[in-house]
Design a protein around this motif. Structure first.
Motif, short mmCIF file in Angstrom:
data_model
loop_
_atom_site.label_atom_id
_atom_site.label_comp_id
_atom_site.label_asym_id
_atom_site.label_seq_id
_atom_site.Cartn_x
_atom_site.Cartn_y
_atom_site.Cartn_z
N PRO A 38 0.83 -1.21 0.00
CA PRO A 38 0.00 0.00 0.00
C PRO A 38 0.86 1.26 0.00
CG PRO A 38 -0.65 -1.54 1.74
CD PRO A 38 0.67 -1.98 1.23
N ASP A 39 0.29 2.35 -0.49
CA ASP A 39 0.96 3.64 -0.43
C ASP A 39 0.92 4.14 1.01
OD1 ASP A 39 0.62 6.80 -0.47
OD2 ASP A 39 1.81 6.21 -2.23
N ARG A 40 2.09 4.32 1.60
CA ARG A 40 2.18 4.66 3.03
C ARG A 40 1.43 5.95 3.34
NH1 ARG A 40 6.17 3.47 7.15
NH2 ARG A 40 6.12 5.05 8.79
N ALA A 41 1.70 7.00 2.59
CA ALA A 41 1.09 8.30 2.87
C ALA A 41 -0.43 8.24 2.70
CB ALA A 41 1.68 9.37 1.96
N ALA A 42 -0.88 7.55 1.66
CA ALA A 42 -2.32 7.48 1.40
C ALA A 42 -3.03 6.67 2.50
CB ALA A 42 -2.58 6.85 0.04
N LEU A 43 -2.40 5.57 2.94
CA LEU A 43 -3.03 4.74 3.97
C LEU A 43 -3.11 5.50 5.30
CD1 LEU A 43 -4.23 1.92 4.29
CD2 LEU A 43 -2.01 1.13 5.10
N GLU A 117 3.45 -0.85 10.84
CA GLU A 117 4.58 -1.01 9.91
C GLU A 117 5.48 -2.11 10.42
OE1 GLU A 117 7.14 2.37 9.68
OE2 GLU A 117 7.72 2.28 11.80
N ARG A 122 7.31 -1.10 5.50
CA ARG A 122 6.07 -1.39 4.77
C ARG A 122 4.89 -1.33 5.73
NH1 ARG A 122 4.77 -6.03 0.26
NH2 ARG A 122 2.49 -6.02 0.49
N GLU A 124 0.47 -1.69 6.66
CA GLU A 124 -0.78 -2.42 6.42
C GLU A 124 -1.77 -2.07 7.52
OE1 GLU A 124 -3.19 -3.53 4.64
OE2 GLU A 124 -1.85 -4.97 3.63
N SER A 167 -7.95 -3.09 -1.54
CA SER A 167 -7.67 -2.75 -0.14
C SER A 167 -7.64 -4.02 0.71
CB SER A 167 -8.73 -1.80 0.38
OG SER A 167 -8.47 -1.47 1.73
#
Length: 780
Positions: A38-43, A117, A122, A124, A167
């Motif tokens: 997943p995109d870290r900033a977006a999540l 993380e 990474r 989730e 997702s």
């Protein structure tokens, strides 16, 4: 399988169930595949936005629907030290990482989920709603799961979520699958994280003061978490002592009694070597002794509680509270030893609708045995010859669940609907709300987390075909006083799926209001509270059982209905209905092959229309009774003919070979006839009234003999009815009234004594309970 939704619109919730169930079924049929990072900033942005929405709503709940889970629940049974570490990149969707654990840390504010993380950076999402922290939403979760909290997830599963087609979320079903690690744990100290965050461990906090502030604000869960976090880093002996001492108070507030006892015991041990001033030592010792006693009391470990209260009185002889508590605990011990109870008080509390009943557990002349062909392969047998009316079991519920009060008249609160897929089996009562079972399972899990030693009690119960009992016959410790877990105790496997199936197979509904063990008052329904009684769950079912059960508050009472020879199996009825159609419906899911008791066998070949007609005529009994009581002298003959026709029609629905004492549909019709004969306008006919009463009692399994020795009449009660106990006692007093009105003293005395004896058989208590319940009101 379980699917839980919270929604403003229940219709939309049902549509979502259908849609997501199809999607999840398709997903589970797909082979495992690697999960894109997943995109870290977006999540993180999405998590923070969702949390802001939660914080902005009046009740702290998001307006969006929440899809919790629609896959089989899982728990890891492998200890953490035997698992190998895996990073997020090594996980695949739709595949359990068996033999592995994920080390991660929280990096976003939590609500139903949070973001973690791994050491590579990474990220989730992970679900936390199944953890038994008792806090659903809001800033309180920040205290329980602050940024930087390190988690070890045992054998994790990545599954699709409802936030989009790609997702994902790490699904956690069992609280023991998540291990919260302190900064001192070797796993934490040896891990190098690739990113930097401001964590709680990096701050210097006075955990005792912060936890104390939470406790004063009546937030014991947050206080307990803060004291626990302080103990992980404390090194000064006095600080360790006070943190244990304060945490014992928080555990008492949370009703984590075993943990409270453990902390209080640790405090007392540390006080013995403390160099605190004498006055301070004396104060702390008195507080610790009181908390230890109250903890044992809450655990219902009454013998330990008695010793603790005596120790407290030795330290503080003037403590009136300790003395009163000691007397109450000794009363519970006496009840457990003798089986003698204040039945008047118990029935009063039942009538008042009290949720919790303070009584001691009692196991009478019964024992569990391996019995082939029974559910779970066990049953309960008589340990000796048992007389009719003997008390066999008194048991406090292991866990309960009560319907939540509905919120009305507030447009600010969203309407919440929780739905669950029907399980593979149902409990010992029909019409149980799935949401209530969800709460019961949560309460069982909470107790097991607090005291892992209780797991053997729960897992020894039958959980259907998928989860047989963990042992053949529970050992001597089954149902004994709860023990205090050792400092090293940890629940290595709390299986919510198994606990759920055990609940559905064994749950009892608690009757509301003044109820007898026979269904003669309003029966349990979908809104009734439910409870799990481990020992009572070992009794097998028969519609015409040789024992009867009753509940008062959260306690179960079982007593013999008739004499039972040593070695014979003891049965209770799971059904609450007297008529075949409703009884079969209640038992269908619990006994799929059908009940084989003598009543069900007698009715097995009755046509459906016959059963319906019989039920209709049985339901006319109360109506006929009203006609009798409101009738006039002029209409007496007409009413008599109506009752006789109804009796003949109802009797015609039974086959000739049906046992005479098993015709419950005729019971109230015969009572109506007896009442009508009592009002005969020209002469008293007490013998006819008594004959009708005896016939009525025979129809529901009561066995009463009437003999006529020289110059006396003797009415002997041998067996209690299997249904309608209250009405049976009322009918017996009706016979007494008929003889009293006819001036026949001996018969009056004999029938009243028999009615009092019947009350003893079905409820205990003797004359005092007979009078308290107003059993003689028809006589008066």
């Amino acid at each position: 399988m379980s699917a839980i939704f919270v929604a403003r619109n229940p219709t939309a919730a049902f549509k979502t169930i259908r849609r997501d169930h199809l999607r999840d079924t398709e997903q589970r049929s797909q082979p495992p595949k690697s999960v894109p990072a997943p995109d870290r900033a977006a999540l993180l942005a999405a998590q923070e936005a969702a949390r802001r929405e939660v914080d902005a709503t009046p009740d702290g709940r998001t307006r969006a629907q929440w899809r919790y889970a629609n896959v089989p629940r899982w728990c890891s049974t492998t200890p953490l030290e035997k698992l190998k570490q895996v990073e997020l990149g090594g996980l695949k969707s739709n595949e359990r990482a068996k033999g592995r654990f994920l080390l991660c840390r929280i990096i976003a504010p939590p609500y139903l989920t949070t973001v973690v993380e791994d050491s590579t950076g990474r990220v989730e999402r992970i679900s936390i709603f199944n953890l038994p922290h008792g806090v659903q939403q809001g800033a309180d979760l920040d205290v329980l799961y602050p940024l930087g909290t390190v988690l070890a997830i045992r054998e994790p599963l990545v599954t699709l979520s409802d936030s989009g087609p790609e997702s994902t979320v790490i699904l956690v079903d069992s609280p023991t699958d998540v291990v919260l690690l302190s900064s001192a744990d070797p796993l934490c100290s040896s891990t190098k994280w690739s990113t930097s965050i401001l964590s709680l461990d990096s701050l210097t906090l006075d955990h005792r003061s912060v936890g104390g502030a939470y406790f004063i604000k009546k937030q014991p869960r947050l206080a307990e978490a803060t004291f626990t976090r302080g103990l992980a880093t404390a090194s000064e002996p006095s600080e360790i002592l006070l943190l244990h001492h304060n945490r014992s108070a928080a555990h008492l507030q949370l009703e984590n009694f075993a943990q409270a006892a453990s902390d209080a015991s640790t405090t007392l041990s540390l006080l013995s070597s403390s160099d605190l001033p004498p006055d301070r030592l004396a104060t702390l010792k008195g507080q610790a002794l009181l908390r230890k006693a109250r903890a044992f009391d809450g655990m219902r470990a009454f013998s330990k509680a008695r010793t603790a209260y005596l120790d407290l009185l030795e330290h503080s002889p003037s403590s009136s509270d300790a003395l009163a508590s000691l007397h109450r605990v000794e009363a519970r011990l006496a009840e457990s030893a003798s089986g003698k109870y204040d039945w008047v008080d118990i029935h009063r509390r039942r009538g008042d609708g009290e949720r919790s009943l303070d009584v001691g557990n009692f196991v009478g002349p019964v024992r569990p045995e391996v019995l082939k062909g029974r559910g779970g392969g066990r049953g309960v047998v008589a340990a000796r010859d048992i007389e009719a009316g003997e008390l066999l079991l008194v048991e406090k519920a292991f866990a309960t669940a009560f319907p939540a009060p509905s919120v009305r008249g507030s447009s600010d609160l969203p309407r919440q609907v929780r739905l669950e897929v029907t399980p593979s089996s149902t409990g010992k009562e029909a019409d149980i709300q799935p949401s209530l079972m969800h709460d019961l399972v949560f309460n069982v899990v909470k107790r097991l987390v607090a005291n892992p030693s209780l797991s053997s009690t729960i897992y020894s119960l039958h959980g259907g075909d998928r989860y047989p009992p963990s042992c053949g016959v529970p050992g001597p410790s089954f149902g004994a006083e709860e023990s205090v877990p050792s400092a090293s105790s940890r629940s290595d496997a709390i299986d919510p799926e198994r606990i759920s199936e055990i609940g559905w197979s064994n749950v009892y509904a608690l009757r509301k209001g003044m109820a007898e063990p026979d269904g003669s008052t309003p029966n349990p329904d979908a809104t009734s509270p439910i409870a799990l009684f481990p020992f009572a769950s070992l009794f097998n079912h028969a519609c015409v059982a040789n024992a009867v059960r009753a509940t008062s508050g959260d306690s179960m009472f079982i007593r013999s209905r008739r004499s039972i020879p040593a070695g014979d199996e003891i049965y209770i009825s799971y059904a609450t209905a007297a008529e075949a159609e409703e009884r079969a419906r209640q038992l269908a899911k619990h006994i799929p092959s059908g009940c084989s008791c003598e009543l069900c066998e007698a009715e097995e070949f009755d046509h459906e229309l016959i059963v319906m007609a019989r039920t209709t005529m049985a339901e006319s009994g109360p109506g006929l009774m009203e006609i009798v009581r409101e009738g006039s002298v002029e209409s007496w003959g007409e009413t008599y003919g109506l009752i006789q026709r109804q009796l003949a029609n109802a009797a015609g629905t039974y086959r000739p070979d049906n046992p005479a004492h098993l015709k419950p549909a005729l019971f109230e019709l015969h009572l109506a006839l007896a009442e009508h004969l009592l009002s005969y306008p020209t002469q008293k006919v007490p013998d006819n009234v008594a004959d009708s009463v005896l016939t009525a009692l025979t129809c529901v399994g009561a066995v009463i003999t009437v003999s006529f020795p020289p110059n006396v009449i003797d009415v002997v009660v041998k067996e209690a009815p299997y249904v309608f106990a209250d009405k049976v006692i009322e009918a017996m007093t009706l016979s007494a009234k008929a003889y009293r009105d006819a001036g026949r003293t001996e018969e009056t005395r004999a029938w009243m004594q028999a009615a009092r004896r019947m009350r003893v058989l079905v409820s205990g208590g003797g004359d005092s309970l007979f009078d308290a319940l107003g059993d003689g009101r028809r006589y008066n």
